[in-house]
Design a protein around this motif. Structure first.
Motif, PDB file in Angstrom:
ATOM      1  N   VAL A 261      -4.518  -4.521 -16.706  1.00 57.70           N
ATOM      2  CA  VAL A 261      -4.050  -4.020 -17.996  1.00 57.70           C
ATOM      3  C   VAL A 261      -2.716  -4.678 -18.324  1.00 57.70           C
ATOM      4  O   VAL A 261      -1.829  -4.789 -17.465  1.00 57.70           O
ATOM      5  CB  VAL A 261      -3.883  -2.483 -17.969  1.00 57.70           C
ATOM      6  N   MET A 263       0.515  -4.108 -20.650  1.00 59.44           N
ATOM      7  CA  MET A 263       1.158  -2.995 -21.335  1.00 59.44           C
ATOM      8  C   MET A 263       2.241  -3.497 -22.283  1.00 59.44           C
ATOM      9  O   MET A 263       2.875  -4.539 -22.047  1.00 59.44           O
ATOM     10  CB  MET A 263       1.784  -2.040 -20.315  1.00 59.44           C
ATOM     11  N   PRO A 335      -1.557   0.261 -23.790  1.00 59.80           N
ATOM     12  CA  PRO A 335      -2.259  -0.921 -23.260  1.00 59.80           C
ATOM     13  C   PRO A 335      -2.722  -1.809 -24.407  1.00 59.80           C
ATOM     14  O   PRO A 335      -3.364  -1.355 -25.358  1.00 59.80           O
ATOM     15  CB  PRO A 335      -3.447  -0.303 -22.508  1.00 59.80           C
ATOM     16  N   VAL A 338      -7.166  -4.915 -21.914  1.00 59.19           N
ATOM     17  CA  VAL A 338      -7.790  -4.345 -20.721  1.00 59.19           C
ATOM     18  C   VAL A 338      -8.964  -5.229 -20.345  1.00 59.19           C
ATOM     19  O   VAL A 338      -9.804  -5.561 -21.198  1.00 59.19           O
ATOM     20  CB  VAL A 338      -8.267  -2.898 -20.972  1.00 59.19           C
TER      21      VAL A 338
END
Length: 411
Positions: A261, A263, A335, A338
């Motif tokens: 992920v 961020m 996020p 992903v």
């Protein structure tokens, strides 16, 4: 013609319905009841509300309910003046496991779990404004010190001739530098250095943290030219709204499938004293808080229906709670990308393709069945064909094959 009226006391009035049968009384009880007129009411001819039978006995009326059962109640229980409370032993209301029934024992209620202990900072370490002067005061003090140095040099006669001609000063009468001249030089030089050395420029979005010999003296958030004590140590702190885009951080979804992920964190420094002096590096601490929160919150896998909104709200709340005590204000932790981890990316891609194929196949089959049903129904309802069970089955089979073949052809 005369009419005789008899008066019956209230204690001797007879009830309208059936009553309990009086039990035989002892001598003491009979005497006590006779004085109050109760024994006559209970033992009189109309004790059951009906006429007296032969021999003076009361006749009880017929039962309204076939299975009616009347229990005789002792009279001394009906007329107790001071009833005494009867202690009733109570067993503890505990349900245990019964032997031989397979019943499992009840589990005790789990104790409430305590929340995580947040980092504690010195309560006295709080941002406070520092005392500064306008920049004009520093300019005037520096100019005064410079002029004092020139005047002392002219007074001592050590001013260069070119400077005297430029300033149009008369020739000096001094024969050299003496103790008085050195003192004047020291005072004027110190004033000039203090005035010009303390000048500082405040910028928008930046603050200056001031300290003296390791002690926090305050924070300056003013903009423009100002004068600060030159003995104080100054640290620049960026207090603007900042964002940080992380690298791929390991995470997992609700099923435990490993993910990667990226961020995006939006934050700023709210308390400069705690952010700079309360922790070694607040930026590194913020990144580690994001990684720790991401390890506890499941993230929606790629192609999910809910997206990352739910996980983003939870992550924002957790990171804000961890970074708040050190003077950081976190606005958003979301996020932005992903993807599956490299070790499971190929397998999850095949699984996703298989799920899409199954969903498309089910949708196509439903469409074919609806088309066949609509065709057969129209042909039958309009009377175009008359089909028996065998012919109907054959027609349905042929139409199903035709529709499936037509949908499978490439466009």
């Amino acid at each position: 013609m005369s009419t005789t009226t008899s008066h019956t006391p209230e204690s001797e009035e007879q009830p309208d319905g059936p009553t309990a049968t009086a039990a035989p009384l002892g001598p003491g009880v009979s005497a006590g009841l006779a004085g109050s007129g109760v024994s006559a009411g209970l033992a009189g001819p109309g004790a059951y509300g009906g006429p007296a039978g032969p021999g003076g006995t009361a006749v009880r009326p017929g039962r309204l309910i076939q299975n009616e059962v009347t229990t005789e109640i002792p009279v001394h229980l009906l007329f107790r003046d001071e009833p005494e409370p009867v202690p009733v032993p109570l067993k503890p209301a505990v349900v245990g496991r019964r032997q031989g029934t397979g019943e499992q024992p009840r589990l005790t209620r789990p104790a409430p779990s305590r929340g995580r202990a947040l980092p504690q900072i010195d309560p006295e370490l709080v941002e406070r404004p520092a005392g500064v002067l306008p920049g004009v005061a520093g300019v005037l003090a520096g100019t005064a010190g410079f002029v004092g140095c020139l005047a002392t040099s002219w007074w001592a006669g050590v001013l260069p001739p070119l400077a005297m001609e430029s300033l149009r000063l008369p020739a000096g009468t001094g024969a050299g530098l003496g103790p008085a001249h050195w003192a004047a030089f020291a005072g004027a030089g110190a004033l000039g250095l203090t005035g010009f050395g303390g000048l500082a420029r405040g910028r928008t979005g930046q603050a200056r943290l001031l300290g003296l010999f390791g002690r926090y003296r305050g924070t300056v958030r003013r903009t423009g030219l100002m004068w600060v004590n030159p003995l104080l140590r100054r640290r620049r702190v960026d207090v603007r709204l900042r964002h940080w885009r992380s690298e791929a951080i390991p995470a997992a979804d609700a099923s435990g499938v490993p993910l990667r992920v990226v961020m995006l964190v939006v934050w700023r420094v709210r308390d400069t004293a705690r952010a700079v002096l309360g922790i070694e590096d607040h930026e590194t601490y913020l990144r580690e808080c994001v990684e720790a929160a991401l390890a506890r919150v499941p993230v929606e896998p790629p192609g999910g229906t809910r997206g990352g909104a739910a996980a983003g709200e939870t992550l924002t709340r957790l990171v804000a709670a961890d970074a708040g005590p050190i003077g950081l204000e976190v606005f958003s932790v979301q996020p932005v990308r992903v993807e599956y981890a490299p070790e499971v990316a190929a397998a999850m891609h095949k699984r996703r393709i298989a799920a899409l194929d199954a969903r498309q196949r089910s949708s196509m089959l439903n469409s074919v069945v609806d088309s066949v049903e609509d065709t057969v129904t129209r042909l039958t309802m309009r009377g175009l064909v008359e089909l028996d069970d065998y012919e109907r089955k054959v027609l349905v089979r042929d139409l199903t094959v035709a529709f499936c073949s037509g949908r499978g052809e490439p466009v």
